[in-house]
Design a protein around this motif. Sequence first.
Motif, PDB file in Angstrom:
ATOM      1  N   ALA A  73      53.837  -6.567  33.944  1.00 26.68           N
ATOM      2  CA  ALA A  73      55.225  -5.645  34.029  1.00 26.68           C
ATOM      3  C   ALA A  73      55.331  -5.582  32.383  1.00 26.68           C
ATOM      4  O   ALA A  73      55.738  -5.394  31.398  1.00 26.68           O
ATOM      5  N   ALA A  74      54.519  -6.715  31.735  1.00 25.11           N
ATOM      6  CA  ALA A  74      54.725  -7.305  30.409  1.00 25.11           C
ATOM      7  C   ALA A  74      54.095  -6.351  29.569  1.00 25.11           C
ATOM      8  O   ALA A  74      54.484  -5.507  28.461  1.00 25.11           O
ATOM      9  N   TYR A  83      54.972   1.218  27.122  1.00 26.96           N
ATOM     10  CA  TYR A  83      55.615   2.049  28.168  1.00 26.96           C
ATOM     11  C   TYR A  83      57.180   2.312  27.893  1.00 26.96           C
ATOM     12  O   TYR A  83      57.533   2.857  28.736  1.00 26.96           O
ATOM     13  N   LYS A  84      57.631   1.350  27.325  1.00 28.68           N
ATOM     14  CA  LYS A  84      59.125   1.281  27.190  1.00 28.68           C
ATOM     15  C   LYS A  84      59.955   2.157  27.576  1.00 28.68           C
ATOM     16  O   LYS A  84      59.976   3.450  26.382  1.00 28.68           O
ATOM     17  N   ALA A  96      54.860   3.726  42.500  1.00 25.46           N
ATOM     18  CA  ALA A  96      55.029   4.252  41.933  1.00 25.46           C
ATOM     19  C   ALA A  96      56.091   3.022  40.530  1.00 25.46           C
ATOM     20  O   ALA A  96      55.787   1.452  41.252  1.00 25.46           O
ATOM     21  N   PHE A  97      56.042   3.670  39.727  1.00 23.75           N
ATOM     22  CA  PHE A  97      57.187   2.426  39.025  1.00 23.75           C
ATOM     23  C   PHE A  97      56.939   3.204  37.248  1.00 23.75           C
ATOM     24  O   PHE A  97      56.461   3.507  36.425  1.00 23.75           O
ATOM     25  N   GLU A  98      58.590   2.845  37.768  1.00 19.58           N
ATOM     26  CA  GLU A  98      59.561   3.139  37.040  1.00 19.58           C
ATOM     27  C   GLU A  98      60.746   1.871  36.563  1.00 19.58           C
ATOM     28  O   GLU A  98      60.728   1.110  37.057  1.00 19.58           O
ATOM     29  N   PHE A 150      60.170  -3.280  32.159  1.00 14.66           N
ATOM     30  CA  PHE A 150      59.942  -2.677  33.909  1.00 14.66           C
ATOM     31  C   PHE A 150      59.725  -4.116  34.483  1.00 14.66           C
ATOM     32  O   PHE A 150      59.904  -5.395  33.655  1.00 14.66           O
ATOM     33  N   VAL A 151      60.029  -4.459  35.819  1.00 21.49           N
ATOM     34  CA  VAL A 151      59.831  -5.274  37.329  1.00 21.49           C
ATOM     35  C   VAL A 151      58.749  -4.854  37.822  1.00 21.49           C
ATOM     36  O   VAL A 151      59.105  -3.901  38.552  1.00 21.49           O
TER      37      VAL A 151
END
Length: 116
Positions: free
Chosen positions: A41-42, A48-49, A97-99, A106-107
Amino acid sequence: MIIVHALLRTEWEAAKTVGVYRGDSLAREGFIHCSPIEKMAAVADYNYKGVNGLILLCIDEAKVKPEVRWEDLYNEGAEYPHIYGELNLDSVVKTVAFEPGEDGTFVLPPELAELV
């Protein structure tokens, strides 16, 4: 051990068509950047923020054919896995999926949080 790599879903679909994943960094830096699950996430917030359309490749490090080196290339006091060659697709055990959220950050997806 499972390591993860974030990429656009379209890039993953293209990789499945050719049978290997190269990523932009392989040609530019000589390796594919990956991350331990707990740091993803970090890493995504930094790189990719606000980017939509990402997925995470969950990679079984033991199945990766090229060399995987854990390195602290940026003197951060933490090592990250780098794949020195084309990623063989059979090492990918899952995609998720990673939105980003509404604020662009991100989380870790719940299905990966249990692997930490």
